[in-house]
Design an enzyme around this catalytic site. Sequence first.
Site, mmCIF file in Angstrom:
data_model
loop_
_atom_site.group_PDB
_atom_site.id
_atom_site.type_symbol
_atom_site.label_atom_id
_atom_site.label_comp_id
_atom_site.label_asym_id
_atom_site.label_seq_id
_atom_site.Cartn_x
_atom_site.Cartn_y
_atom_site.Cartn_z
ATOM 1 C CD GLU A 152 -2.161 1.903 -4.504
ATOM 2 O OE1 GLU A 152 -1.141 1.262 -4.797
ATOM 3 O OE2 GLU A 152 -3.300 1.397 -4.489
ATOM 4 C CB SER A 173 -1.434 -1.960 -3.909
ATOM 5 O OG SER A 173 -0.661 -0.903 -3.386
ATOM 6 C CB SER A 183 -0.911 0.018 1.234
ATOM 7 O OG SER A 183 -1.760 -1.103 1.273
#
Length: 354
Positions: free
Chosen positions: A276, A274, A236
């Site tokens: 974000e 991930s 992340s």
Amino acid sequence: MLGQKRIRDFGVEIGNLETGHYNSITDIKGVTVGHVTLSGQNRQTGVTAIIPHQGNLFKEKLIAASHVINGFGKTIGTIQINELGTLETPIILTNTLSVGTAADALIEYMLETNPEIGRTTGTVNPVIAECNDMFLNDIRARCITKEHVFQAIKNASNEFKEGTAGAGCGMLCYSLKGGIGTSSRLMKLEHGSYTMGVLVLTNFGSLDDLKINGKAVGKELKEVIRGSYEEKDKGSVIIIVGTDLPVSTRQLNRIIKRAVTGLARTGSIITTGSGEVAIGFSTATKIPHENPSHLLSIPMIHEEEIDIAFRAVGEATEEAVLNSLVTATHVVGRDGNERPALSDLLSKYNIRFE
């Protein structure tokens, strides 16, 4: 900072805009950053605190916004930020399983400094964000305590370490050691000069994708280290955007969305695993907690001026990510897991950016 070798010390200049004095989010007047770093054997983690101004944030709130680029992450406080458009606490970064502890500590800190909370006024909205440091850190041990959060807030200063520091201690970036990075850009408009600052907590990316100023450095490194540190991208990145540019919440939301352009230029493809998340604030306007007897006046730029902010946030995000990589140090953590420092590999294999 603090004597660390950053990406510009390697001869790499990102973008077109000038940086601030520190080339940091702390180039915005009043913004400070503090860390507590816990590093030793299986324990590779920490806390980072971003203080948006030096007054009482609960009584003098800031224009704020948040934006989810990909939602594989855990945050506290962003729902209210998006509903009310204001920030009323410091922002705390830590590891995934310490989000609850960090929130509890930040609530306690705010209660101590604001005795009216929960008595004569409403409650408080703590803002916490995280990345998963389980590869290098024994995250199940949950070694972060409330005292670590208090200390990170107390430690906040204009200058602070990047890379393997605070919440970035156990993080990975592009299959190498990642962590904390920061950068800033100056924005010159007819009515004044303003600053855009970005701080990132990087824990994402695969080595093969890493680009530095357009050069496919990751592919070059992958060839020489023969894939020793390659793994699936499942991390992340948290992007904290600060500015003193006078903007509305809507304008700030438009600006922080453009942080993704900086991520993309370093090679990120925003994979499914991930998370974000961007959180932004502007120090240009302070919103009183108590209802005043007069109308509030909130200055903001004209929409035709916003492109320079779009450029600034993209450039600062790109450079902050690269700073998180080159300032990081080699770490051996949980069960002997390790990640090398990019700066060490660049030197060892004589990789240059010309």
